[in-house]
Each structure stands twice: as C-alpha cells, then as structure tokens.
Design a protein around this motif. Structure first.
Motif, PDB file in Angstrom:
ATOM      1  N   ASN A 101      45.189  86.853  39.073  1.00 51.39           N
ATOM      2  CA  ASN A 101      46.319  86.046  39.528  1.00 51.39           C
ATOM      3  C   ASN A 101      46.638  86.367  40.989  1.00 51.39           C
ATOM      4  O   ASN A 101      46.029  87.247  41.598  1.00 51.39           O
ATOM      5  CB  ASN A 101      47.540  86.278  38.629  1.00 51.39           C
ATOM      6  CG  ASN A 101      47.970  87.737  38.624  1.00 51.39           C
ATOM      7  OD1 ASN A 101      47.845  88.420  39.648  1.00 51.39           O
ATOM      8  ND2 ASN A 101      48.469  88.208  37.512  1.00 51.39           N
ATOM      9  N   ARG A 102      47.592  85.624  41.532  1.00 47.87           N
ATOM     10  CA  ARG A 102      47.898  85.737  42.962  1.00 47.87           C
ATOM     11  C   ARG A 102      48.212  87.181  43.389  1.00 47.87           C
ATOM     12  O   ARG A 102      47.655  87.696  44.365  1.00 47.87           O
ATOM     13  CB  ARG A 102      49.100  84.821  43.257  1.00 47.87           C
ATOM     14  CG  ARG A 102      49.414  84.586  44.702  1.00 47.87           C
ATOM     15  CD  ARG A 102      48.456  83.616  45.356  1.00 47.87           C
ATOM     16  NE  ARG A 102      47.604  84.307  46.314  1.00 47.87           N
ATOM     17  CZ  ARG A 102      46.544  83.770  46.888  1.00 47.87           C
ATOM     18  NH1 ARG A 102      46.168  82.541  46.594  1.00 47.87           N
ATOM     19  NH2 ARG A 102      45.827  84.452  47.752  1.00 47.87           N
ATOM     20  N   THR A 103      49.065  87.836  42.632  1.00 47.79           N
ATOM     21  CA  THR A 103      49.456  89.197  43.011  1.00 47.79           C
ATOM     22  C   THR A 103      48.237  90.116  43.050  1.00 47.79           C
ATOM     23  O   THR A 103      48.053  90.888  43.990  1.00 47.79           O
ATOM     24  CB  THR A 103      50.462  89.788  41.991  1.00 47.79           C
ATOM     25  OG1 THR A 103      50.961  88.736  41.198  1.00 47.79           O
ATOM     26  CG2 THR A 103      51.548  90.554  42.658  1.00 47.79           C
TER      27      THR A 103
ATOM     28  N   ILE B  26      43.917  93.083  46.038  1.00 49.84           N
ATOM     29  CA  ILE B  26      42.507  93.277  46.403  1.00 49.84           C
ATOM     30  C   ILE B  26      42.330  93.003  47.892  1.00 49.84           C
ATOM     31  O   ILE B  26      41.651  93.750  48.610  1.00 49.84           O
ATOM     32  CB  ILE B  26      41.596  92.352  45.579  1.00 49.84           C
ATOM     33  CG1 ILE B  26      41.715  92.675  44.089  1.00 49.84           C
ATOM     34  CG2 ILE B  26      40.148  92.475  46.030  1.00 49.84           C
ATOM     35  CD1 ILE B  26      41.217  94.029  43.697  1.00 49.84           C
ATOM     36  N   GLY B  27      42.986  91.945  48.379  1.00 48.50           N
ATOM     37  CA  GLY B  27      42.894  91.630  49.796  1.00 48.50           C
ATOM     38  C   GLY B  27      43.326  92.810  50.655  1.00 48.50           C
ATOM     39  O   GLY B  27      42.637  93.193  51.612  1.00 48.50           O
ATOM     40  N   GLU B  28      44.434  93.412  50.270  1.00 47.69           N
ATOM     41  CA  GLU B  28      44.911  94.569  51.040  1.00 47.69           C
ATOM     42  C   GLU B  28      43.932  95.721  50.966  1.00 47.69           C
ATOM     43  O   GLU B  28      43.658  96.401  51.959  1.00 47.69           O
ATOM     44  CB  GLU B  28      46.264  95.039  50.488  1.00 47.69           C
ATOM     45  CG  GLU B  28      47.435  94.285  51.074  1.00 47.69           C
ATOM     46  CD  GLU B  28      48.708  94.577  50.286  1.00 47.69           C
ATOM     47  OE1 GLU B  28      48.866  95.733  49.855  1.00 47.69           O
ATOM     48  OE2 GLU B  28      49.512  93.637  50.103  1.00 47.69           O
TER      49      GLU B  28
ATOM     50  N   ARG C 253      42.710 103.859  43.505  1.00 46.80           N
ATOM     51  CA  ARG C 253      42.929 102.836  44.516  1.00 46.80           C
ATOM     52  C   ARG C 253      43.106 101.466  43.895  1.00 46.80           C
ATOM     53  O   ARG C 253      43.714 100.584  44.490  1.00 46.80           O
ATOM     54  CB  ARG C 253      41.748 102.766  45.482  1.00 46.80           C
ATOM     55  CG  ARG C 253      41.520 104.040  46.243  1.00 46.80           C
ATOM     56  CD  ARG C 253      40.523 103.814  47.327  1.00 46.80           C
ATOM     57  NE  ARG C 253      41.212 103.358  48.530  1.00 46.80           N
ATOM     58  CZ  ARG C 253      40.619 103.242  49.708  1.00 46.80           C
ATOM     59  NH1 ARG C 253      39.347 103.520  49.843  1.00 46.80           N
ATOM     60  NH2 ARG C 253      41.290 102.842  50.752  1.00 46.80           N
ATOM     61  N   LEU C 254      42.496 101.272  42.736  1.00 47.06           N
ATOM     62  CA  LEU C 254      42.606  99.967  42.084  1.00 47.06           C
ATOM     63  C   LEU C 254      43.655  99.984  40.975  1.00 47.06           C
ATOM     64  O   LEU C 254      43.725  99.064  40.167  1.00 47.06           O
ATOM     65  CB  LEU C 254      41.244  99.552  41.536  1.00 47.06           C
ATOM     66  CG  LEU C 254      40.313  99.115  42.655  1.00 47.06           C
ATOM     67  CD1 LEU C 254      38.896  99.539  42.413  1.00 47.06           C
ATOM     68  CD2 LEU C 254      40.414  97.620  42.887  1.00 47.06           C
ATOM     69  N   HIS C 255      44.424 101.043  40.924  1.00 51.24           N
ATOM     70  CA  HIS C 255      45.477 101.194  39.913  1.00 51.24           C
ATOM     71  C   HIS C 255      44.928 101.079  38.501  1.00 51.24           C
ATOM     72  O   HIS C 255      45.481 100.396  37.649  1.00 51.24           O
ATOM     73  CB  HIS C 255      46.584 100.148  40.121  1.00 51.24           C
ATOM     74  CG  HIS C 255      47.045 100.069  41.541  1.00 51.24           C
ATOM     75  ND1 HIS C 255      47.692 101.123  42.165  1.00 51.24           N
ATOM     76  CD2 HIS C 255      46.926  99.105  42.474  1.00 51.24           C
ATOM     77  CE1 HIS C 255      47.955 100.782  43.417  1.00 51.24           C
ATOM     78  NE2 HIS C 255      47.496  99.569  43.626  1.00 51.24           N
TER      79      HIS C 255
END
Ligand SMILES: Nc1ncnc2c1ncn2[C@@H]1O[C@H](COP(=O)(O)OP(=O)(O)OP(=O)(O)O)[C@@H](O)[C@H]1O
Ligand SMILES: [Mg+2]
Lengths: 321, 275, 295
Positions: free
Chosen positions: B201-203, B208-210, B156-158
């Motif tokens: 970073n932003r991406t 994580i937000g998703e 899930r966290l790649h």
C-alpha cells in the motif's frame, strides 16, 4: 532383551545398512536433484567390495576404496548430468541403475553372472554397521546446517535464487551428487560384507522402490525423515506377517499414497502438528504472543500473481548454471 | 543499523571514474520475441536509477541479463569496467551485485530470518564447501555474523517481529520486503530491484522509497524497476524508459516522463494509464 | 542378411509401439511414467492369467491385454498423476512426485506377477504361425508380418492424429502451454485421459505382441524395455512421433547387428550407451526445450 536382539539381528543389521542408502536419496531429493544414481552406486559398492575381499583384500580398505571411487566417479559423471532438466536426469539415473543390473549379470566370473557373488568374506559386526550408520547420519545432518543447509534447500526452491546470492550452483549440485553416490556405495559395501552375498537383482528395480519409499515416507526435508522411513520400512514386514511376498506391492501402494497425500512424509506431519501446537505453547509464555499480531494483511498473494510468474523471463528451463 | 554505520564513514560514494554498470547494445531473443533490442545504458556508482516501461517492455529481461541469469543474444555488459559476459551468475553476485525478483523467491521451509541470512552466506562464509560442511567450530562465529547482518537488514525493513515466521504465511507485500532484506543482507554495491513494491500500500511504498534513498546516500548503486511512476519521479536520480525492448528515453525523471514517446508508450496503448 | 532385416524390423515395430506411449505422455503432459514398462509386462501377464482359466480366442486376449494396460495407465493418471498436478503448483516438484509415484505404481503389477508366477517366465501360447520363405533361407512368419504392419500403421496413424486432427492440435497446444490451452477452451482433462489411455494401450499392445512373438515374458521384462524406451526417446526428441520412429529404427538396427556379431548378452547396454552418447554429444536436445515442435 538380548534374546530379542539375537532373533532380530538380521533386521537390525538390515536397517543399519539401509540408513546410508535412504540418506543418499534423501539428500538428492532435498536439494531438488532428481537422481536415483546412488542406488546404482549401491550395486557398485556391493560388487566392488565383494570382488576385492574375495581376492584377499581386507574389508575396510576395500570399502574405503569403493566409497571414494564411487564419489569420484559420480563427481566426474555429474558434469554432463546436472545440466539435464529434471525429468531427463531422473530418466538417465534410472537407466543407470537398470544398466548396472545388466553389467552385473553379464560380468562373467568377475561378478558371478545371474547368481551374483557368493561367499564374500564377512567383515562387519553390528557395531561396525552402527558406527557407519552414525557417521553417515552425522555427515548428512551437517549438510542441513547453517550456510550449506540454506544453499541446498535454496536450490530446490529456485536455482536462480541461489545463483543470485553467489552460490556456485554447479559445484554444489555436483558435490551433492558425489556425496549421494558415496553413501550409496557405503551401504552396498556394508551389505555385502555383512550378508556375504550380492546378486544382480539386489540392486535393481525393487531396491529403487524400497529406497524411495524409505526416503519419501519419512520425509525428504531432513535426515531424520530418512531414518524414520528406514525404521518403518524395516519393521513393517514383521508387524504384518501376511505381507510376505507382497512386500513390494505394499511399498508401491504406500509410496503412491504418501506422494499423493503427504509428500512431506511423517516428518511433514509432525511439523504440521508442531505448528498447530506451537502457538499455544507460545501463548502460554508471557511475551511471545505479540509477534503474531504484527503480521501484515492476512491471506495469500493477490490473484494476479500467477500471471506475473509467467511474465518473468527466467523460467527454470532456460536457466544456465 | 550495523549496516548503515559500517558503510558510510569509510566509504563515501567513490568518484565515478568507471561506471558501475555499462550495458552495450544488448539484445535478447526469447522464443522469437525480441525482449531486448539494442539497449545501451550506463549506471554510475552511488546513484539510484529507475527503469520504467509498460508491461512486457523488457525490464525484467534486462535485469536477468545483468545478473547473468539469461544470456544476451548479442551485445555486452560491464560491471565496474569488467566484461561479465563470460561470468556465471554466482560470480557476478560475488562482485557485489544483489537483486530481488519480480516473482518472490523465498524458501518456504525456512523462517524469514533464515531467508534473509541466505543473502550474506556467500560473503561471510566464502566458497569452501568442505569447511562449511565439516567444520562446525569454524562456522559458528560466521553464523553469528550472518545472523547479525540479516537482523540488521530485517530491522531496516521493520520485519524483526516476523523473523521466525514461515514466509508463506505472510502477505505478498511483506514477502517482497523479505526479498529486499535478503538482498540488503548481501551488502551489495549494485542492487537490482524488480518491482519491489508490488502488492504494497501507499505507506509501505513510501517507506521503501525512503529506504532506497538512504541506501543511495550510503553509496549503494541501484537500478529500480517500478510501475509506480510517481515513486520513480520522487526518488530516482535518473530514469531509463524501455518500450518493446528498445530504450526510448533517458534523463531526469521529471523531464523524461513528459517526452512524447514515453507518453505514447504508456498512454497510447491504454495500458496502466493511471500510473 | 534378409533374415536379420526382418528380425530387426519386428524389433523396431515393438519398440516404436512401446516408446510412442512413453513419449506421448511426456511430451504432452510432462508425465514421465516409470510404470510404463511394468504395465507392458502386465498386459501379457493378465492375458496369461486369463488363459490359465478360460479358453478364449486370441483376438479377445488381445482386447483384454491391451485394455488392461490402457485402463491401468488411465487410472494411474486420473487417480494419482492428476491429483499431484492439481495439488502441487511448483512444476519441478510435481514432476518429481510424478516420477516417484510412477516407481511406486510399477511395484504393484511387478509384485503381482512375481507372486503368481514365482518369478518365472510365462506365455500365452499361440506359437504356431505359418512361415513364408523369402529365398536365401530367410523366412517371415505371419506374426512377424502382423507386428511390422501394426507398428507402421499405428505410428503413421498417431502422427496423422497429432498433426491433422483437432484433438491432435489441441494436444500440441497443451504441450506448448497447458494453461493457455485451457483458456482457449481445450478440455485438458479429457485430453490427458485420452492421451494416457492411448499411451497405456500402446504399451499393452507391445506387451501382447512380444509375448506371442517371443513365446514368453518374465515379470522383470518391463525394465530393460524402459531402458530401450529412454534411448529411443532421447534419440528422437521427446514428444515427436517421427523422431520416435527414427530412434526405434536406429536402436533396433544397432541391436540386430550386435546380436549377430556377438553372443548378444550385452544387447541391453546399447541403449545406455546411446543415452550417454546423446547427452555428451548433442546436449541441446535434452538441456533446452524444443518448445514449439514438441508433439
Ligand atoms: N520465458 C519467456 N519466453 C518467451 N518470451 C518471454 C519469456 N519471458 C518474457 N518473454 C517476453 O519478453 C518480453 C519482455 O518481458 P519482460 O518480462 O522483460 O517485461 P517487463 O518489462 O519486465 O514486464 P512486466 O512489467 O510485466 O514485468 C515480453 O514480450 C514477454 O512476453
Ligand atoms: Mg518484469
């Protein structure tokens, strides 16, 4: 071969006897428990077994009794002890070892005073010692596997961490303490029923140095390290004949140097080598290399990490358990 | 993926009869500093809560108190209606609480996968030490289950590509992801996250937000501490704002961060104004 | 009775000197130096070796003995402990390694002494001191007066140094929070060097006084002293000068009473009993951390 075996029998026996003791220190250090107590329990095991067998007990029951009793006593003792902060625990267990020397010296007829016990019935063959060492190794190696292994290493990394994943920290530490004591007692029992004697100084300060050197020089991260260390320290004096009476000086220097320059010991050095070689081995295989490429931006943590570490309101000191 | 499918069908978010978490008048003194001072808040099941506040406002202290790593000076905390003030941290964890730490706590000796596995050990193996120690045949199948759970979380966290790496060789942001994976491996009902995206970073943050939103939809109650207010506004159902140990605002994120008190707490002191 | 009080006071003074060194490094630098007892013995041993070859005045022997322990402790810190502190970031791990290194370091002086003396007692002479009668059969000798006076004066001086001087305040700042102290311009390296030098010298002084007072020490004499030092520190709380003094008074008094009532063979066990009692009855002191008033 067999003549070599017989001429080195004492060393071989000494090595097999030391293995459980080195393991006892190793498992404590591996879990981040600053305890020297097992070295005191070595004395308890040696004197206890000696006294019992001299009064007619058969060797095995006497040994078993001392091992179990040491484990139980250590478990009970550990209740107040494991709450102590690191240095205090080190201090108290160190004091425990020293006080046993006093007790043994002043134990009158029971402990044989300053001379110690002489003429304890022999009851251990080399086969028995080997079996005992193997059992100790198997038991300790199982402590490093799977969930138990993760929890114990976790304790060393961060006590808050293991508690937060649901590990009963207190009981784990107490169990480690008890197992460590039982291993110490095992080693002492083996010693007294192999060499038929024990004196107050044999469990004193020099034994602390020797045992720590064994555990630390090999590397405390695994039972293998303790075994390697025991082998090295057992055979070192025979390699360099001049060591003789300066044996403990050499151990002391070695211990200090290892702590300074290779705190992970021989095992750590081997791992380091393996890590350098492993990628090359993997590269040689067709598929494995890709994994490395996916690693995020290289380099350590950002510089503000130290500041954050301070900010967290759960320093190890105030953690309850 | 096991994680997601195992949970959603049978367990829709339970109707919130009892709040998941109930903090009542909590106060903590740390060496003379009132890190928390009379904080009361509730967290309902299956929702994603944000806990904001400038540096030193007591956010981490509150999480530490909830996970019982720190004693309250006064007040009480209830998890699922049950007072936990007499519970040990490990007992609270066994009630279904998992957390990440602001300072990453990983075991350097172990691989990423093994670090993640630590999270599931307790629920899969149970607490019998002797069995875990001396019965390898008993532990074998459990080890496989723990591994599967950890792998699902890493997936899930790649992080699957990094599963065999030692964690200290990874960047800070990736280490944080490993922490999150470890918490997910526990399959918690209540998840506390202390600045999970610091150093990302932003991406990565958006990812994580998703992920947190998806967890929320799977019924995991979450309390998220973040300095990234935009992220909080984007994903949280509800926001609590702390300042100097006091709760100064509570409500819908968009409204909450416009409240004068909150603006003052953040901007008035010139700290992290840009957030 | 008077005689026992005098004996107790002498014992107490030696204990104070010994324990102050131990507690100073622990309180300020988080170094529990397990070689402290061995170095105490080593100071007397060095003086003994010197007397075997040269005929020096007592004062010079003192300088040699005290200097040896002081310098050895300093070197231990500069070469070993500091290296560990700098290299190992994790506090707990660095404390543990320091502890182990201390054990290793202790092996060096002890082995040297054992090898040189064949593990038998050694002394440096200077046993004839004039005594003064105090009535009731009690006597006090010059050396006893000297020991008691040194204990009292040095303890007071150290307490004043820690509480009044700039260096002392810097020391407390380091004990409270080393990194911040460094940021504030405290030279922590120099400070830790001074602390360790003082700590070692105090052990050396205790060793020298003891060997003259008792007539002889053995290579193993340092070990029971570690026990006593631990008991005193734990009674008086780590890092506190006056606490150490009080701890020493309590231990010395108890030991004196026990020696007078029994044959005295169990006297070393008292320290251990004290340690256990403190842990069981007053664990706050050892579990928590008395931050602000540590030195
Ligand atoms: N170990 C400690 N001893 C004394 N005070 C502490 C300790 N840890 C934290 N504090 C203080 O408690 C207060 C709250 O700290 P806390 O870490 O909870 O803040 P935070 O909101 O998590 O801040 P940040 O955003 O920096 O993580 C701060 O004033 C801090 O200085
Ligand atoms: Mg925080």
């Amino acid at each position: 071969m067999s003549s070599w075996y017989f001429s080195h029998l004492t060393l071989i026996q000494g090595m097999l006897i030391s293995i459980p003791l080195a393991l006892s220190v190793q498992i404590a250090l591996r879990s981040g428990v600053f305890s020297f107590a097992s070295i005191g329990f070595y004395g308890v095991g040696a004197y206890g077994t000696g006294i019992l067998t001299m009064r007619g007990w058969p060797v095995l029951p006497a040994m078993l009794l001392m091992i179990v009793a040491s484990g139980v006593v250590a478990y009970l003792m550990s209740a107040p002890l494991i709450r102590l902060r690191g240095l205090y625990l080190g201090m108290v267990t160190f004091a425990f070892d020293l006080i046993l020397t006093v007790v043994a010296t002043n134990g009158g007829e029971l402990t044989g005073g300053a001379l110690g016990l002489l003429g304890v019935p022999l009851g251990m063959g080399t086969g028995g010692l080997l079996a005992a060492a193997l059992v100790a190794i198997v038991l300790v190696s199982q402590l490093e596997r799977r969930s138990v292994g993760r929890a114990l290493v976790g304790i060393k990394a961060s006590e808050e961490l293991v508690m937060s994943v649901g590990v009963d920290l207190k009981s784990r530490k107490r169990t480690v303490f008890a197992i460590s004591a039982a291993l110490g007692a095992l080693s002492g029992s083996l010693y007294v029923s192999t060499f038929s004697t024990v004196s107050p100084t044999s469990a004193g300060f020099t034994l602390i140095i020797t045992t720590l050197t064994m555990a630390v020089i090999g590397g405390t991260s695994s039972w293998i390290g303790a075994v390697i260390g025991t082998v090295i320290i057992t055979w070192l004096p025979t390699m360099a004949a001049t060591i003789g009476e300066y044996q403990h000086l050499v151990y002391g220097v070695v211990l200090v140097l290892v702590v300074m320059y290779a705190p992970e010991g021989v095992l750590g050095a081997l791992r380091w080598l393996w890590r350098r070689l492993a990628p090359k081995v993997r590269m040689a295989r067709p598929s494995g290399g890709a994994a490395l490429a996916a690693t995020g931006p290289p380099g350590g943590p950002p510089p503000d990490r130290g500041a954050e570490a301070e900010a967290e309101p759960v320093p190890a000191d105030r953690v309850k358990g | 993926m096991t994680h997601a499918t195992a949970r959603t069908p049978e367990k829709p978010a339970p109707a919130a009869a009892v709040p998941s978490l109930d903090v009542r008048d909590a106060a903590v003194n740390l060496g003379g500093v009132k890190a928390l001072d009379g904080v009361s808040l509730t967290v309902e099941s299956g929702r994603l809560y944000g806990l904001a506040g400038p540096n030193g406002s007591g956010k981490s202290t509150l999480l530490a108190a909830i996970s019982r790593l720190l004693d309250l000076t006064s007040g009480s905390i209830l998890v699922g209606g049950e007072d936990i003030m007499r519970r040990s941290p490990f007992q609270v964890a066994r009630m279904g609480l998992a957390r990440t730490f602001q300072t990453v706590r990983l075991m350097p000796q172990f691989s990423v996968l093994e670090n993640a596995m630590l999270g599931a050990d307790q629920s899969v193996y149970g607490s019998s030490f002797l069995r875990q120690w001396l019965m390898p045949w008993w532990t074998r199948s459990r080890e496989a289950r723990v591994r599967a759970r950890a792998e699902a979380a890493l997936e899930r966290l790649h992080l699957m590509d990094l599963r065999d790496q030692p964690p200290l060789s990874l960047s800070y942001g990736v280490q944080r992801k490993v922490e999150i994976a470890r918490a997910l491996t526990a399959e918690p009902r209540l998840l506390l996250l202390d600045e999970p995206t610091a150093g990302m970073n932003r991406t990565e943050r958006d990812e994580i937000g998703e992920l947190l939103l998806r967890l929320r939809n799977e019924g995991v109650t979450q309390v998220l501490v973040e300095h990234d207010l935009k992220m909080m506004v984007d994903i949280c159902d509800h926001l609590y704002v702390l300042d100097s140990g006091h709760l100064i605002a509570s409500g819908r994120p968009t409204e909450c961060i416009r409240e004068p008190k909150v603006v003052e707490a953040y901007l008035g002191r010139g700290r992290r104004a840009a957030a | 009775m008077t005689q026992q009080m005098i004996n107790g006071a002498v014992l107490c003074a030696v204990y104070v000197l010994f324990s102050l060194g131990l507690t100073l490094s622990w309180g300020a630098l988080d170094v529990l130096n397990l070689a402290h007892g061995a170095l105490m013995m080593f100071s007397a041993f060095t003086a003994y070796v010197v007397t075997q070859h040269l005929d020096l005045p007592l004062a010079l022997l003192f300088v040699i003995g005290v200097g040896t322990a002081g310098v050895c402790t300093l070197l231990l810190d500069v070469i070993v402990f500091r290296h560990i502190r700098a290299k190992v970031a994790d506090k707990r791990q660095s404390e543990l390694l320091t502890l182990i290194a201390g054990v290793g370091a202790a092996g060096i002086p002890v082995t040297l002494a054992v090898a040189y003396t064949h593990d038998s007692p050694f002394g440096i002479g200077h046993l004839d001191w004039s005594s003064y009668s105090l009535g009731g059969g009690a006597q006090i000798s010059t050396i006893q007066i000297v020991i008691i006076a040194l204990g009292a004066v040095l303890c007071t001086a150290l307490a004043l140094w820690v509480s009044r001087t700039r260096t002392g305040r810097a020391l407390r700042a380091v004990a409270f929070d080393g990194e911040t102290a460094e940021l504030m311009g405290v030279n922590t390296r120099a400070l830790s060097a001074v602390t360790m030098l003082i700590a070692g010298s105090l052990a050396g002084l205790a060793g020298m006084l003891l060997v003259i007072y008792l007539g002889a020490l053995t290579p193993g004499s340092g070990e029971p002293f570690m026990l006593k030092g631990f008991a005193i520190i734990i009674l008086g709380s780590v890092g506190s000068v006056w606490g150490t003094a009080i701890g020493a008074v309590v231990l010395a008094a108890t030991e004196t009473v026990v020696i007078s009532q029994t044959s005295g063979t169990w006297v070393d066990a008292i320290s251990f009993a004290i340690i256990l009692l403190v842990i069981l009855l007053r664990p706050q002191g050892v579990v928590g951390k008395g931050l602000a008033e540590r030195v």
